[in-house]
Write an enzyme that holds these catalytic residues in place. Structure first.
Site, PDB file in Angstrom:
ATOM      1  N   HIS A   1      40.861   6.944 -34.126  1.00 25.98           N
ATOM      2  CA  HIS A   1      41.031   6.231 -32.853  1.00 25.98           C
ATOM      3  C   HIS A   1      39.707   5.589 -32.496  1.00 25.98           C
ATOM      4  O   HIS A   1      38.736   6.284 -32.151  1.00 25.98           O
ATOM      5  CB  HIS A   1      41.481   7.187 -31.749  1.00 25.98           C
ATOM      6  CG  HIS A   1      41.565   6.521 -30.418  1.00 25.98           C
ATOM      7  ND1 HIS A   1      42.432   5.487 -30.169  1.00 25.98           N
ATOM      8  CD2 HIS A   1      40.874   6.705 -29.257  1.00 25.98           C
ATOM      9  CE1 HIS A   1      42.284   5.074 -28.916  1.00 25.98           C
ATOM     10  NE2 HIS A   1      41.332   5.804 -28.346  1.00 25.98           N
TER      11      HIS A   1
ATOM     12  N   ASP B   1      37.782   3.222 -30.131  1.00 27.83           N
ATOM     13  CA  ASP B   1      37.716   2.503 -28.862  1.00 27.83           C
ATOM     14  C   ASP B   1      36.909   1.216 -29.017  1.00 27.83           C
ATOM     15  O   ASP B   1      35.778   1.243 -29.509  1.00 27.83           O
ATOM     16  CB  ASP B   1      37.059   3.372 -27.789  1.00 27.83           C
ATOM     17  CG  ASP B   1      37.939   4.531 -27.366  1.00 27.83           C
ATOM     18  OD1 ASP B   1      39.084   4.275 -26.950  1.00 27.83           O
ATOM     19  OD2 ASP B   1      37.483   5.687 -27.443  1.00 27.83           O
TER      20      ASP B   1
ATOM     21  N   ASP C   1      46.231   6.737 -26.359  1.00 20.75           N
ATOM     22  CA  ASP C   1      45.138   7.110 -25.463  1.00 20.75           C
ATOM     23  C   ASP C   1      45.224   6.532 -24.057  1.00 20.75           C
ATOM     24  O   ASP C   1      44.542   7.030 -23.164  1.00 20.75           O
ATOM     25  CB  ASP C   1      43.792   6.711 -26.095  1.00 20.75           C
ATOM     26  CG  ASP C   1      42.616   7.461 -25.479  1.00 20.75           C
ATOM     27  OD1 ASP C   1      42.814   8.589 -24.988  1.00 20.75           O
ATOM     28  OD2 ASP C   1      41.494   6.919 -25.492  1.00 20.75           O
TER      29      ASP C   1
ATOM     30  N   HIS D   1      41.814  -0.066 -23.220  1.00 20.61           N
ATOM     31  CA  HIS D   1      42.048   0.957 -22.191  1.00 20.61           C
ATOM     32  C   HIS D   1      40.782   1.623 -21.670  1.00 20.61           C
ATOM     33  O   HIS D   1      40.874   2.547 -20.840  1.00 20.61           O
ATOM     34  CB  HIS D   1      43.029   2.017 -22.719  1.00 20.61           C
ATOM     35  CG  HIS D   1      42.573   2.711 -23.969  1.00 20.61           C
ATOM     36  ND1 HIS D   1      42.881   2.237 -25.223  1.00 20.61           N
ATOM     37  CD2 HIS D   1      41.833   3.821 -24.160  1.00 20.61           C
ATOM     38  CE1 HIS D   1      42.362   3.040 -26.133  1.00 20.61           C
ATOM     39  NE2 HIS D   1      41.719   4.015 -25.507  1.00 20.61           N
TER      40      HIS D   1
END
Length: 991
Positions: free
Chosen positions: A52, A54, A176, A419
């Protein structure tokens, strides 16, 4: 635009026939046919290696990609992708998924051909699969659907261009984001996806779903269109089971299979793993479970993961000889969803959303709905400008050599949907970097806008060695502090106002000026009413404001043509026409009025749509709770979490306001000062059926320990029965009931934060007994609620002096120009009949119109004065306006000589007797400068021909059937049903 146009057109003319096919593939075995075989009679355990990543959070985008600034976080995306590709070579059974196209593209464009060939082979064999596919994994609370669709489209296009059909994602992967919107489910369905997997859902909701075995469902993403999608909630968010994290950043023990070693642990580890599976299988309905084997920025050394996963699969499956029911396989989310589909379970239906999200009884993730309010506004304005930029690029048919300029803002806006970007949950230095990226994209698009408008106005192409546009046109990006050097430093100039909507609109232009009297003429040479209004004193004192202007010039730009502009000449003249303050307590224009209390200066009454309604308005703040975050009851309010001090009411900022009232012919306003850091202007315009509340908050005092979370609250005597309504990403409205959730019995420890919802566009209350509705529309994403019957409140600014311990590691106490951050923005209030009409359209239709005009506002540009009669002073990109319920959502250059065109119906069913009906649009003569010659419809993301999309269908307990996405195209005439978006790739010829 330049000489290269013709050459590019010839080179690219053949691309159209393969627009949605993308790059050629070699005997692909991707998709569902690449899934590992399942074993009947076993629980098939789908191990999904993933990372994951970001796109900015604790570090900037580039810091994350290059692995810089590792004192903050050890993360380097380029190393992850390098390492994973090396490991996939070693075993064709291995699988890996990648999600964030922004990072992948950054890596991909720097790879040598032999590496690209190998990666394509992985994609074609199904070893590497793209999931989600957007430029980023977007937030779902604070994002507007315009920008969601854009960022998904851009990411999907890059994958399609590079990998063709095998690069086309089938599954949404929202693991997420901090809550999930119904509109996002609708978007994924319209993208043609087969399923959607979620990471975070409310802790009570999860307990309930565990107990009822409803972790998987068919989510109905719309009340208006067919937008159902299989949706699964993950067992462990997106982390591996406890004890089975094999990344170099984890401390879990590896699998040791040498029985001679004192560290041998295979039997114990497999027992532990099976114990975890025993718990999982109790809450899912089929003989398939999915385990996410990865975490944030994992796989920088992919070998440690894959070596241990190989062992885990091997030794776990050996137990089948001794009666084990588990069959472990390398898998992907799409293979998991296909396996669930093939098991044919009867699933529950879901019609609500997943907001608000709480991770425990005291931690409601509702603060980020408002966090970093100025960044949220900057993003919304940037979307406005991006749509203007794309439209003008297409209308003027600029050449492919300008794609890079346009792509800069496309990609910047894609990054902003992440996000941890628009949410305001990033570190301060990252927020500043996001703003830098956005400004870079704006600068590039400013050149496109200037070039296109200059060519249209002057009729001259920007050719030669110096492509500088003949006519400079400048945007005023500092009007949020009432500053614009272009209007202030010229005694004579031209204002060009471009309308990006598909129907005529009227715009009230406001520009800061230094003079005391001005003349404004429209394109016909007619002098317009001009008013000069003093700028409110608190605005003049905003830190960082560099302007001598003390008044704003206001004029009415009426009937701006659709996808077109009008130019107005502005000239300073002698005299003093600045409006004088009046000693009154009422503003009135036509049927719109505002009455202030003569004793307090506060709002007392509003008049709209033939209704006179008692409305009080005040500013308050919640004191944020401060704790050590060691347990839920000690959770602090922070960037993510809104947690006011328990059992303490919001504090009123001021019981009275100082008021100055100015009344003109086209605008009247009441300037209120509540204290040294809160002020407001209440404003009404001639022939505008709304009341604007332009608020100014900051610097928020930070001398106390708690921080302040500032709200504006409107109070009426409406009987609302605990019910209010909020929008979903600017599209459909959802019913909310205070202290309640539609799908489980709520236990609420935080009665304020637990009733806050994301407001992207509108918050409404209804009094059925009086057939009245009142709505508040926003100019950016905010959090809002109705905590008492008849009340609406919106959080507009917040400073949180302590971290909430959910990762960002900083207090939310923004500084600008060495002072606390000042935020300025507007709410637009509408009140009127709920079901009956007082005019030609319903109150809800008025609100839809306002929302559109604010999100796609007419764009103001300023150029030096000119007197060339050959210059165009008025232009329309459409020969006729589209119906009032239809909007061109997208017009942009696509591939080769094609354009991407989206048309949307902007009403829901039942919102208006006329405008909620289906609309018909003829594409043949849609545009003024060109004629459409070929049309082919695609899915929403423009990465697959619609006729080729065949989604998996899932059974529900109600035996509901999902309709297909395919629509009719009858001789260039299309029908749009309420809330429907239709996407086309078009070719054209110039007229």
């Amino acid at each position: 635009m330049w000489k290269m146009k013709t050459i590019w057109a010839l080179i690219l003319a053949g691309i159209y026939s393969n627009l949605c096919a993308g790059a050629p593939v070699e005997a692909p075995q991707c998709g569902y046919q690449s899934c590992q075989p399942l074993k009947d009679g076993f629980v098939n355990v789908h191990l999904v290696p993933h990372t994951h990543d970001d796109v900015g959070w604790l570090k900037t985008v580039d810091q994350y990609y290059y692995g810089a600034n590792n004192t903050i976080q050890n993360a380097g995306v380029q190393y992850i992708l390098d390492s994973v590709m090396d490991e996939l070579k070693k075993d064709p059974n291995r699988r890996f998924i990648y999600v964030e196209t922004a990072f992948f593209w950054k890596w991909w464009i720097h790879q040598q051909d032999f590496v690209k060939h190998q990666v394509k082979a992985f994609v074609n064999s199904g070893q590497l699969e793209f999931i989600g596919g957007g430029w980023t994994m977007n937030d779902e609370a604070t994002t507007h659907y315009h920008s969601i669709v854009d960022q998904m489209t851009w990411g999907l296009r890059k994958l399609n261009d590079s990998f063709g059909e095998c690069g086309r994602p089938k599954i949404g992967w929202q693991i997420d984001p901090f809550g999930h919107s119904r509109e996002m489910a609708s978007i994924f369905a319209q993208l043609g996806f087969d399923g959607l997997l979620l990471g975070r859902i409310d802790y009570e909701d999860k307990v309930n779903k565990f107990a009822t075995k409803t972790m998987e469902m068919v989510w109905k993403g719309s009340d208006n269109i067919d937008a159902e999608i299989f949706t699964g909630a993950m067992y462990n968010t997106y982390a591996p089971p406890s004890g089975f994290c094999f990344d170099i950043m984890c401390n879990d023990e590896p699998l040791v299979d040498d029985k001679r070693s004192p560290l041998y642990n295979i039997d114990r580890k497999i027992d532990d793993f099976f114990a975890h599976l025993d718990n999982m299988t109790k809450v899912y309905t089929t003989s398939n479970v999915i385990l996410t084997m990865g975490e944030d920025f994992h796989y920088q050394d992919a070998h440690t993961w894959f070596k241990n996963l190989d062992k885990l699969i091997y030794y776990a499956n050996q137990r089948q000889e001794n009666g084990s029911k588990y069959n472990l396989i390398y898998s992907t989310p799409s293979c998991y969803v296909k396996a669930v589909h093939d098991a044919n379970p009867n699933l529950v239906s879901k019609t609500d959303d997943f907001f608000p999200y709480s991770s425990d009884g005291n931690s409601f993730w509702t603060g980020y709905f408002t966090s970093r309010p100025t960044l949220k506004r900057f993003e919304r304005q940037s979307n406005n400008f991006l749509q203007v930029c794309k439209q003008l690029y297409a209308l003027d048919d600029l050449g492919p050599e300008d794609w890079v300029d346009l792509n800069a803002l496309r990609e910047a806006m894609g990054v902003m949907q992440h996000h941890d970007a628009i949410t305001g949950t990033e570190k301060q230095h990252v927020a500043e970097d996001y703003a830098r990226i956005l400004q870079g994209g704006i600068d590039e698009c400013q050149f496109i806008v200037n070039s296109a408008l200059s060519e249209i106005i002057t009729g001259e192409n920007n050719t030669g060695d110096n492509p500088t546009p003949k006519l400079p046109l400048n945007s005023c990006w500092w009007t949020n502090v009432s500053s614009c050097s272009f209007s202030e430093n010229q005694d004579e100039f031209v204002v060009t106002v471009y309308n990006p909507l598909s129907r005529p609109v009227t715009k009230y232009v406001r520009l800061p000026v230094l003079g005391q009297a001005y003349e404004v003429q429209d394109p016909a040479g007619t002098s317009l009413v001009v008013e000069l209004i003093p700028i409110p004193e608190p605005v003049l004192k905003i830190p960082g404001r560099q302007s001598e202007a003390k008044v704003e010039l206001v004029f009415k730009a009426a009937d701006l043509p659709p996808l077109g502009f009008k130019s107005y000449s502005v000239k300073k003249k002698s005299g003093n026409e600045i409006l004088k303050e009046e000693d009154v307590t009422e503003l009135k224009s036509g049927g719109v009025g505002v009455v202030l209390d003569p004793n307090t200066g506060l709002l007392q009454e509003v008049i709209l749509n033939g209704q006179t309604v008692k409305v009080a308005q005040e500013f308050l703040y919640y004191e944020g709770f401060v704790g050590d975050n060691e347990e839920p009851k000690n959770r602090s309010s922070g960037a993510y979490i809104f947690r006011p001090v328990p059992d303490k009411d919001a504090v009123v900022v001021a019981e009275k306001a100082q008021v100055k009232i100015f009344r003109g012919t086209i605008v009247a306003e009441a300037q209120q000062i509540f204290n040294e850091w809160v002020s407001q202007t209440i404003r009404i315009y001639d022939q505008e059926n709304l009341i604007e509340f332009e608020w100014l908050v900051g610097p928020i005092p930070n001398q106390d320990a708690n921080g302040k979370e500032v709200i504006t609250r409107f109070t009426t005597d409406f009987a609302t029965k605990s019910t209010f309504y909020t929008d979903s990403n600017g599209r459909e409205m959802l019913k909310r009931v205070r202290n309640s959730r539609p799908t489980w019995n709520l236990t609420l420890e935080e009665p304020v934060a637990g009733n806050y919802y994301p407001i992207t566009s509108k918050l409404s209350i209804v009094d059925d007994s009086r057939d009245l509705q009142l709505s508040l529309l926003t100019d950016r994403a905010q959090g809002g609620s109705s905590l008492k019957d008849g009340q609406l409140e919106m959080m507009i600014h917040r400073n949180c002096l302590h971290d909430d311990a959910f990762g960002v590691g900083e207090a939310l106490d923004e500084i600008a120009f060495d002072k606390g951050l000042v935020a300025r923005g507007s709410h637009f209030l509408v009140v009127g009949p709920h079901t009956n009409k007082t005019g030609e359209i319903s109150t809800t239709a008025q609100e839809r119109d306002i929302a559109q005009r604010k999100v796609l506002d007419a764009w103001v540009l300023i150029s030096p004065a000119y007197n060339d009669s050959s210059y165009l002073s008025q232009y329309s990109g459409l020969p006729r306006a589209l119906p009032n319920n239809v909007q061109i959502l997208t017009l942009e250059p696509w591939k080769g000589v094609s354009f991407l065109l989206r048309l949307e119906h902007v009403f829901e069913k039942g919102e208006d007797e006329v405008l909620s009906q289906p609309a018909v649009v003829n594409l043949r003569d849609l545009f003024t400068p060109f004629e459409i010659t070929t049309v082919q419809e695609t899915t929403l993301g423009a990465n697959q021909w619609l006729e080729q999309n065949n989604r998996l269908q899932f059974s529900t307990k109600k035996n509901e059937k999902r309709a297909t996405l395919v629509q009719a195209l009858d001789d260039y005439q299309i029908t749009l049903n309420p809330m429907q978006i239709r996407t086309f790739v078009i070719e054209f010829k110039k007229k």
